[in-house]
Design a protein around this motif. Structure first.
Motif, short mmCIF file in Angstrom:
data_model
loop_
_atom_site.label_atom_id
_atom_site.label_comp_id
_atom_site.label_asym_id
_atom_site.label_seq_id
_atom_site.Cartn_x
_atom_site.Cartn_y
_atom_site.Cartn_z
N VAL A 124 16.95 -58.72 23.94
CA VAL A 124 18.34 -58.30 23.76
C VAL A 124 18.40 -56.80 23.50
N THR A 125 19.60 -56.22 23.64
CA THR A 125 19.82 -54.85 23.20
C THR A 125 20.45 -54.86 21.82
N PHE A 126 20.53 -53.67 21.22
CA PHE A 126 21.14 -53.52 19.90
C PHE A 126 22.56 -54.08 19.91
N ASN A 127 23.00 -54.60 18.78
CA ASN A 127 24.29 -55.29 18.57
C ASN A 127 24.23 -56.77 18.93
N MET A 128 23.11 -57.23 19.46
CA MET A 128 22.99 -58.63 19.87
C MET A 128 21.94 -59.37 19.06
N SER A 129 21.66 -58.93 17.84
CA SER A 129 20.59 -59.55 17.05
C SER A 129 20.89 -61.01 16.70
N TRP A 130 22.16 -61.36 16.65
CA TRP A 130 22.54 -62.74 16.34
C TRP A 130 22.04 -63.71 17.41
N ILE A 131 21.80 -63.21 18.61
CA ILE A 131 21.19 -64.02 19.66
C ILE A 131 19.76 -64.39 19.27
N ALA A 144 13.48 -56.69 21.32
CA ALA A 144 14.72 -55.92 21.42
C ALA A 144 14.47 -54.62 22.17
N LEU A 145 15.48 -54.21 22.94
CA LEU A 145 15.48 -52.90 23.60
C LEU A 145 16.56 -52.05 22.95
N PHE A 146 16.17 -50.91 22.37
CA PHE A 146 17.12 -49.99 21.76
C PHE A 146 17.56 -48.98 22.82
N PRO A 147 18.85 -48.96 23.19
CA PRO A 147 19.30 -48.10 24.30
C PRO A 147 19.67 -46.69 23.87
N PHE A 148 19.19 -46.26 22.69
CA PHE A 148 19.46 -44.91 22.20
C PHE A 148 18.15 -44.14 22.14
N SER A 149 18.22 -42.89 21.72
CA SER A 149 16.99 -42.15 21.43
C SER A 149 16.28 -42.82 20.27
N VAL A 150 14.97 -42.60 20.16
CA VAL A 150 14.23 -43.14 19.02
C VAL A 150 14.75 -42.52 17.73
N ALA A 151 15.07 -41.23 17.77
CA ALA A 151 15.59 -40.56 16.57
C ALA A 151 16.87 -41.23 16.08
N GLY A 152 17.77 -41.55 17.03
CA GLY A 152 18.99 -42.23 16.65
C GLY A 152 18.73 -43.61 16.11
N SER A 153 17.79 -44.33 16.73
CA SER A 153 17.47 -45.68 16.29
C SER A 153 16.79 -45.67 14.92
N VAL A 154 15.89 -44.71 14.71
CA VAL A 154 15.20 -44.60 13.42
C VAL A 154 16.20 -44.31 12.30
N SER A 155 17.22 -43.50 12.61
CA SER A 155 18.21 -43.16 11.57
C SER A 155 18.90 -44.40 11.02
N PHE A 156 19.02 -45.45 11.86
CA PHE A 156 19.64 -46.69 11.38
C PHE A 156 18.85 -47.31 10.23
N ASP A 174 32.69 -50.69 7.58
CA ASP A 174 32.22 -51.86 8.33
C ASP A 174 31.15 -51.49 9.34
N PHE A 175 31.30 -50.31 9.92
CA PHE A 175 30.35 -49.86 10.93
C PHE A 175 28.94 -49.78 10.37
N PHE A 176 28.82 -49.11 9.20
CA PHE A 176 27.50 -48.96 8.59
C PHE A 176 26.94 -50.29 8.13
N ASN A 177 27.80 -51.13 7.57
CA ASN A 177 27.34 -52.43 7.11
C ASN A 177 26.85 -53.29 8.28
N HIS A 178 27.54 -53.17 9.40
CA HIS A 178 27.11 -53.91 10.61
C HIS A 178 25.72 -53.45 11.03
N ILE A 179 25.48 -52.13 11.03
CA ILE A 179 24.18 -51.61 11.45
C ILE A 179 23.08 -52.07 10.50
N VAL A 180 23.37 -52.05 9.19
CA VAL A 180 22.38 -52.50 8.21
C VAL A 180 21.98 -53.95 8.46
N GLU A 181 22.96 -54.81 8.68
CA GLU A 181 22.68 -56.22 8.95
C GLU A 181 21.93 -56.39 10.27
N GLU A 182 22.33 -55.60 11.26
CA GLU A 182 21.67 -55.66 12.56
C GLU A 182 20.19 -55.31 12.44
#
Length: 428
Positions: A124-131, A144-156, A174-182
């Motif tokens: 899956v790609t990011f945002n689809m972890s519930w799958i 999982a495939l992260f469709p961003f830069s590694v730097a952006g993904s690491v920041s999460f 909500d945005f940050f909380n979603h990313i944390v759960e993801e």
């Protein structure tokens, strides 16, 4: 022993769908079987775009949306046909309610069609972890495939610390909380974290989080596979480019989501007249579709081509392209680097600004357009930066070197090639 069978499932926007289709083609070329799951809405939209492109350009589109080793399947996103799917949060919420209960039956049906080659890995790609939670219950391997830069993904990964340190306010975020759960779910259930990058491009970010495995650049998709396009492609611009001088044409495109404010849109049009160089300008359907973003009356545009959508990879690899005026989305950034094209950066939101920093400050293969005190980019600023960029031989030389270094990763013995082989062998 059966063939390795991947079920690949992207989030619903082109920035996720395109790299996952590209990687699905890579896996198919490695002898794997791939079933690509799309929403019914997006699948219909893409099929329509494929057919329209074929009709407009007089090409045969028979069975062009798939290859022997890739099969496309769909599930509903839970929304009504008339619902607004530009509200990404609404789409995500609906999918999370609708799809988990339908997915096990779909997997059962897919496996029944070829019992010797059952699904062995869900990707899956990011945002689809519930799958992945569904896959875990069914005892299927997950990645999982992260469709961003590694730097952006690491920041999460550091968002909880930023919240704890008071740098980010978690209240009503909500945005940050979603990313944390993801990220928590990804850490638990995704055995591999793949990224569309290379060690040459992001050595620092990859050293911070060695869990990421670079498999990029993901740009070489199956030429017959046009199903990642949401809009009809104008391929006549390739013939037009053939008639232009080497490194003479500006390519202007802002991706699949960015929308430009009306006055800024008009200023860009006037800038292209002022620069007086040939250009290809992608004006996406909807980008000025509200009719307030009409072209200004005084705009001539007679030195360029204005198109609704194009095969971007082919454009950026054309020898007549001189520079890429870009929103700096990660897919576009990777494709521009692969083409060795200098960038003029016009970031809009999210990771665009981080990617812009890479382009201008780290790799030094582009320049940024500066906004005035009102947040407006003037035609004079655009003209000035284009002249500076095209006159900077050092930037062009660095772009060429970065292109060669990045492409080597996909060659025989290249690091990305080795990583893809490692991942495919694990899935077996």
């Amino acid at each position: 022993m059966g063939i390795t069978h991947f079920l690949t499932i992207p989030f619903v926007i082109p920035g996720h769908i395109i790299p996952l289709i590209q990687f699905s083609n890579v896996l198919a070329n490695h002898g794997c079987k791939v079933t690509f799951l799309n929403t019914e809405y997006n699948h219909k939209r893409m099929k329509k775009a494929v057919a329209a492109t074929a009709q407009a350009n007089n090409i045969d589109d028979h069975d062009k949306e798939s290859s022997k080793m890739i099969r496309f399947v769909t599930l509903p996103d839970g929304l009504d046909p008339e619902d607004d799917r530009s509200d990404i949060g609404k789409v995500l919420g609906s999918m999370k309610k609708t799809m988990p209960c339908l997915l096990p039956k779909l997997i059962e049906d897919i496996n029944a069609l070829d019992s010797k080659n059952k699904i062995s890995c869900i990707l899956v790609t990011f945002n689809m972890s519930w799958i992945l939670e569904v896959g875990h219950k069914l005892r299927i391997k997950c990645a999982a495939l992260f469709p961003f830069s590694v730097a952006g993904s690491v920041s999460f990964q550091f968002i909880p610390k930023l919240i704890d340190d008071g740098i980010i306010d978690s209240d009503d975020k909500d945005f940050f909380n979603h990313i944390v759960e993801e990220m928590k779910t990804m850490e638990l259930l995704a055995e591999w974290w793949l990224c569309n990058s290379t060690y040459d491009l992001e050595p620092g970010a990859l050293s911070v989080s060695p869990r990421f495995l670079p498999i990029g650049p993901l740009t070489e998709s199956d030429n017959n596979n046009k199903s990642s396009s949401f809009w009809q492609e104008d391929i006549t611009c390739l013939e037009w480019l053939d008639q232009q001088q080497p490194q003479s044409v500006m390519y202007v495109s802002f991706g699949s989501l960015a929308v430009m404010e009306s006055n800024q849109f008009k200023e860009l049009a006037l800038a292209l007249d002022l620069i007086d160089k040939p250009f290809v300008w992608v004006v996406r359907p909807g980008n000025n579709g509200d009719k307030t973003n009409a072209f200004p009356n005084e705009f001539h545009g007679n030195k360029g081509k204005i198109v609704s959508w194009v095969p971007q990879r082919k454009i950026l690899n054309h020898p007549s392209i001189s520079c890429f005026v870009s929103h700096c989305g990660w897919n576009s950034t990777i494709e521009g680097i692969y083409g060795g094209v200098p960038f003029l950066c016009w970031p809009f939101f999210n990771d665009h600004f981080l990617d812009k920093s890479y382009i201008c400050d780290v790799w030094k293969v582009g320049m940024e357009l500066e906004k005035d005190e009102n947040g407006f980019i003037s035609k004079e600023e655009i003209r000035k930066k284009v002249e500076q960029l095209l006159g900077d031989e050092a930037i062009r030389e660095r772009s060429s070197k970065l292109k060669e270094a990045t492409r080597k990763n996909l060659g025989e013995g290249g690091q990305s090639s080795k990583n893809i082989e490692k991942f495919a062998n694990w899935a077996k």
